[in-house]
Motif scaffolding. Structure first.
Motif, PDB file in Angstrom:
ATOM      1  N   MET A   1       0.845  -1.179   0.000  1.00 43.63           N
ATOM      2  CA  MET A   1       0.000   0.000   0.000  1.00 43.63           C
ATOM      3  C   MET A   1       0.889   1.241   0.000  1.00 43.63           C
ATOM      4  O   MET A   1       1.857   1.333   0.753  1.00 43.63           O
ATOM      5  N   ASN A   2       0.580   2.190  -0.867  1.00 39.28           N
ATOM      6  CA  ASN A   2       1.310   3.441  -0.928  1.00 39.28           C
ATOM      7  C   ASN A   2       0.623   4.478  -0.055  1.00 39.28           C
ATOM      8  O   ASN A   2      -0.595   4.612  -0.066  1.00 39.28           O
ATOM      9  N   GLN A   3       1.423   5.209   0.699  1.00 39.43           N
ATOM     10  CA  GLN A   3       0.874   6.199   1.596  1.00 39.43           C
ATOM     11  C   GLN A   3       1.703   7.480   1.494  1.00 39.43           C
ATOM     12  O   GLN A   3       2.934   7.441   1.512  1.00 39.43           O
ATOM     13  N   VAL A   4       1.033   8.601   1.360  1.00 40.17           N
ATOM     14  CA  VAL A   4       1.693   9.899   1.337  1.00 40.17           C
ATOM     15  C   VAL A   4       1.352  10.623   2.624  1.00 40.17           C
ATOM     16  O   VAL A   4       0.170  10.814   2.941  1.00 40.17           O
ATOM     17  N   THR A   5       2.369  11.000   3.380  1.00 38.55           N
ATOM     18  CA  THR A   5       2.165  11.712   4.637  1.00 38.55           C
ATOM     19  C   THR A   5       2.632  13.152   4.471  1.00 38.55           C
ATOM     20  O   THR A   5       3.802  13.399   4.164  1.00 38.55           O
ATOM     21  N   LYS A   6       1.732  14.079   4.657  1.00 37.73           N
ATOM     22  CA  LYS A   6       2.062  15.497   4.526  1.00 37.73           C
ATOM     23  C   LYS A   6       2.237  16.114   5.895  1.00 37.73           C
ATOM     24  O   LYS A   6       1.492  15.810   6.832  1.00 37.73           O
ATOM     25  N   PHE A   7       3.255  16.983   6.027  1.00 44.94           N
ATOM     26  CA  PHE A   7       3.431  17.715   7.269  1.00 44.94           C
ATOM     27  C   PHE A   7       4.061  19.066   6.959  1.00 44.94           C
ATOM     28  O   PHE A   7       4.731  19.240   5.931  1.00 44.94           O
ATOM     29  N   ASP A   8       3.848  20.006   7.816  1.00 49.45           N
ATOM     30  CA  ASP A   8       4.364  21.362   7.651  1.00 49.45           C
ATOM     31  C   ASP A   8       5.831  21.391   8.057  1.00 49.45           C
ATOM     32  O   ASP A   8       6.186  21.079   9.195  1.00 49.45           O
ATOM     33  N   GLY A   9       6.703  21.759   7.116  1.00 51.74           N
ATOM     34  CA  GLY A   9       8.130  21.780   7.406  1.00 51.74           C
ATOM     35  C   GLY A   9       8.537  22.868   8.375  1.00 51.74           C
ATOM     36  O   GLY A   9       9.626  22.799   8.962  1.00 51.74           O
ATOM     37  N   THR A  10       7.687  23.865   8.571  1.00 55.08           N
ATOM     38  CA  THR A  10       7.850  24.958   9.545  1.00 55.08           C
ATOM     39  C   THR A  10       9.119  25.800   9.331  1.00 55.08           C
ATOM     40  O   THR A  10       9.496  26.576  10.198  1.00 55.08           O
ATOM     41  N   HIS A  11       9.784  25.634   8.200  1.00 57.49           N
ATOM     42  CA  HIS A  11      10.915  26.515   7.899  1.00 57.49           C
ATOM     43  C   HIS A  11      10.378  27.875   7.475  1.00 57.49           C
ATOM     44  O   HIS A  11       9.251  28.011   6.999  1.00 57.49           O
ATOM     45  N   GLU A  12      11.206  28.880   7.618  1.00 58.36           N
ATOM     46  CA  GLU A  12      10.811  30.242   7.289  1.00 58.36           C
ATOM     47  C   GLU A  12      11.263  30.677   5.901  1.00 58.36           C
ATOM     48  O   GLU A  12      11.061  31.821   5.508  1.00 58.36           O
ATOM     49  N   ASP A  13      11.881  29.760   5.156  1.00 56.81           N
ATOM     50  CA  ASP A  13      12.359  30.079   3.806  1.00 56.81           C
ATOM     51  C   ASP A  13      12.437  28.777   3.007  1.00 56.81           C
ATOM     52  O   ASP A  13      12.005  27.721   3.474  1.00 56.81           O
ATOM     53  N   LEU A  14      13.007  28.866   1.830  1.00 54.74           N
ATOM     54  CA  LEU A  14      13.083  27.734   0.904  1.00 54.74           C
ATOM     55  C   LEU A  14      13.815  26.539   1.531  1.00 54.74           C
ATOM     56  O   LEU A  14      14.890  26.697   2.116  1.00 54.74           O
ATOM     57  N   ILE A  15      13.236  25.342   1.414  1.00 52.95           N
ATOM     58  CA  ILE A  15      13.888  24.110   1.868  1.00 52.95           C
ATOM     59  C   ILE A  15      14.760  23.582   0.729  1.00 52.95           C
ATOM     60  O   ILE A  15      14.274  23.332  -0.366  1.00 52.95           O
ATOM     61  N   HIS A  16      16.054  23.418   0.995  1.00 49.33           N
ATOM     62  CA  HIS A  16      16.992  22.994  -0.045  1.00 49.33           C
ATOM     63  C   HIS A  16      17.179  21.483  -0.111  1.00 49.33           C
ATOM     64  O   HIS A  16      17.471  20.939  -1.180  1.00 49.33           O
ATOM     65  N   ASP A  17      17.034  20.808   1.008  1.00 47.11           N
ATOM     66  CA  ASP A  17      17.347  19.378   1.018  1.00 47.11           C
ATOM     67  C   ASP A  17      16.553  18.665   2.101  1.00 47.11           C
ATOM     68  O   ASP A  17      16.247  19.241   3.155  1.00 47.11           O
ATOM     69  N   VAL A  18      16.231  17.411   1.811  1.00 49.78           N
ATOM     70  CA  VAL A  18      15.588  16.506   2.773  1.00 49.78           C
ATOM     71  C   VAL A  18      16.393  15.218   2.748  1.00 49.78           C
ATOM     72  O   VAL A  18      16.581  14.620   1.681  1.00 49.78           O
ATOM     73  N   ALA A  19      16.897  14.776   3.883  1.00 49.71           N
ATOM     74  CA  ALA A  19      17.747  13.586   3.936  1.00 49.71           C
ATOM     75  C   ALA A  19      17.225  12.606   4.969  1.00 49.71           C
ATOM     76  O   ALA A  19      17.054  12.959   6.139  1.00 49.71           O
ATOM     77  N   PHE A  20      16.977  11.362   4.530  1.00 50.10           N
ATOM     78  CA  PHE A  20      16.558  10.290   5.431  1.00 50.10           C
ATOM     79  C   PHE A  20      17.784   9.637   6.052  1.00 50.10           C
ATOM     80  O   PHE A  20      18.857   9.560   5.436  1.00 50.10           O
ATOM     81  N   ASN A  21      17.612   9.127   7.275  1.00 52.13           N
ATOM     82  CA  ASN A  21      18.681   8.358   7.890  1.00 52.13           C
ATOM     83  C   ASN A  21      18.697   6.941   7.320  1.00 52.13           C
ATOM     84  O   ASN A  21      17.906   6.579   6.448  1.00 52.13           O
ATOM     85  N   TYR A  22      19.598   6.110   7.837  1.00 49.44           N
ATOM     86  CA  TYR A  22      19.814   4.763   7.300  1.00 49.44           C
ATOM     87  C   TYR A  22      18.544   3.919   7.355  1.00 49.44           C
ATOM     88  O   TYR A  22      18.254   3.152   6.439  1.00 49.44           O
ATOM     89  N   TYR A  23      17.771   4.057   8.429  1.00 47.45           N
ATOM     90  CA  TYR A  23      16.586   3.223   8.618  1.00 47.45           C
ATOM     91  C   TYR A  23      15.322   3.848   8.034  1.00 47.45           C
ATOM     92  O   TYR A  23      14.269   3.195   8.011  1.00 47.45           O
ATOM     93  N   GLY A  24      15.391   5.093   7.613  1.00 37.45           N
ATOM     94  CA  GLY A  24      14.230   5.747   7.033  1.00 37.45           C
ATOM     95  C   GLY A  24      13.204   6.217   8.050  1.00 37.45           C
ATOM     96  O   GLY A  24      12.099   6.599   7.676  1.00 37.45           O
ATOM     97  N   ASN A  25      13.571   6.213   9.340  1.00 40.18           N
ATOM     98  CA  ASN A  25      12.614   6.645  10.361  1.00 40.18           C
ATOM     99  C   ASN A  25      12.950   8.022  10.959  1.00 40.18           C
ATOM    100  O   ASN A  25      12.281   8.498  11.865  1.00 40.18           O
ATOM    101  N   ARG A  26      14.002   8.648  10.434  1.00 42.30           N
ATOM    102  CA  ARG A  26      14.345  10.021  10.811  1.00 42.30           C
ATOM    103  C   ARG A  26      14.702  10.774   9.540  1.00 42.30           C
ATOM    104  O   ARG A  26      15.211  10.184   8.569  1.00 42.30           O
ATOM    105  N   LEU A  27      14.442  12.051   9.548  1.00 39.54           N
ATOM    106  CA  LEU A  27      14.888  12.848   8.418  1.00 39.54           C
ATOM    107  C   LEU A  27      15.334  14.227   8.897  1.00 39.54           C
ATOM    108  O   LEU A  27      14.905  14.716   9.942  1.00 39.54           O
ATOM    109  N   ALA A  28      16.219  14.815   8.095  1.00 42.25           N
ATOM    110  CA  ALA A  28      16.721  16.158   8.365  1.00 42.25           C
ATOM    111  C   ALA A  28      16.342  17.054   7.197  1.00 42.25           C
ATOM    112  O   ALA A  28      16.471  16.657   6.032  1.00 42.25           O
ATOM    113  N   THR A  29      15.854  18.244   7.493  1.00 38.61           N
ATOM    114  CA  THR A  29      15.571  19.234   6.467  1.00 38.61           C
ATOM    115  C   THR A  29      16.451  20.451   6.723  1.00 38.61           C
ATOM    116  O   THR A  29      16.754  20.787   7.865  1.00 38.61           O
TER     117      THR A  29
END
Length: 328
Positions: A1-29
């Motif tokens: 099943m495909n699932q799209v989860t939307k959330f507010d990045g809460t940054h105050e300007d343009l987001i340049h990069d999104v990086a997942f960790n090794y397990y895919g359960n953390r990300l850095a923006t």
């Protein structure tokens, strides 16, 4: 099943990069607001929750990269301020906090990309700046990340570039069975090149991935899960996503154990213009079987090979809300 989860990045300007960790359960923006935000996936509720936010640089933060978890929770970031900062998560009074443990200064231009090496090479970090110089650093003591030593450097062109506006990007090969290799996007040359170490452990420019009609914005070397060939994807200013297939060249020394400037036969096996806009990012999944791409059309497209070997778009994720936000 495909699932799209939307959330507010809460940054105050343009987001340049999104990086997942090794397990895919953390990300850095990271963003032009000079901040990095850390997000943890709440599996029970199916949502991403912000666990930390901090000012990382004095200018826009362009890229982030997670180290392998065997080295702890370690993150690297690069910026227009010409620096790379290594961050480590620790506990202070039972509260998680990200601390800058090392700062690597590059006085020759904006640091445009940063990526940790595969863990079998040790705790190493490759960076490339606007001057077209790739530098590789290694943590001499993985239990104390304050000290990093530059162990290699090489230009991606004939010599260091004076073009401050040039765009460079890089991606490591994860293969354990070949010499160290990486692919580097070479600014206004409109190509990507494969670099690898020769028999003297010097990095040399080898195969060229050509056919681009503009600056190569991003490159991604697919994880090799037992395939007899390699795959590299590129994102280009000309609006195209390209996939290159690298097969062993028996005449070039790949099968004989020797070193040769030509190790692979390079073939462009897929070329897509579906974004109809500038393409900025490409990234493979952990098995190297699905490619994602994102561009100025505000969509993420997922690509997968059919049983006949043809690459097709399997789904499209849109930044816009509504019934067409996810299409197959």
């Amino acid at each position: 099943m495909n699932q799209v989860t939307k959330f507010d990045g809460t940054h105050e300007d343009l987001i340049h990069d999104v990086a997942f960790n090794y397990y895919g359960n953390r990300l850095a923006t990271c963003s032009s607001d000079q901040k990095i935000k850390i997000w943890d996936y709440n599996e029970g509720e199916g949502i991403w929750e912000s666990s930390n936010s901090f000012k990382a640089h004095s200018c826009a933060v362009l890229k982030t990269s997670w180290a392998h978890p065997e080295y702890g929770q370690v993150l690297a970031s690069c910026s227009f301020d010409r620096s790379v900062i290594v961050w480590e998560e620790s506990y202070h009074d039972a509260v998680k906090k990200w601390t800058p443990v090392a700062t690597l200064r590059d006085g020759n231009g904006t640091v445009q990309d940063v990526e940790f090496a595969p863990n079998h090479l040790g705790l190493r970090l490759a960076i490339v700046a606007a001057d077209g110089l790739v530098k590789i650093y290694e943590a001499m003591d993985v239990t104390s990340l304050a000290h990093w030593t530059m162990i290699d450097s090489f230009p991606v062109g004939e010599g260091p570039s004076k073009d401050e506006e040039g765009n460079h990007c890089l991606s490591w090969s994860t293969s354990k069975f070949t010499s160290q290799m990486m692919v580097v996007g070479c600014a206004k040359d409109h190509v990507a090149k494969i670099f690898r170490q020769d028999h003297n452990n010097k990095w040399q420019a080898c195969e060229v991935l050509g056919g681009h009609g503009g600056v190569v914005h991003d490159v991604s070397w697919a994880p090799n899960m037992g395939r007899s060939y390699n795959l590299i994807a590129t994102a280009c200013k000309d609006g195209h996503v390209r996939i290159f297939k690298l097969t062993d060249d028996s005449q070039g020394g790949a099968l004989t154990g020797g070193w040769s400037r030509k190790m692979f036969n390079v073939t462009c096996i897929a070329d897509f213009a579906d974004h109809n806009a500038e393409v900025w990012r490409v990234e493979w999944n952990v098995t190297g079987t699905i490619l994602s791409s994102s561009g100025d059309d505000g969509k993420v497209r997922l690509w997968k090979a059919t049983y006949t070997g043809d690459w097709k778009c399997m789904s499209v994720v849109s930044a816009e809300e509504g019934p067409n936000a996810f299409q197959r």
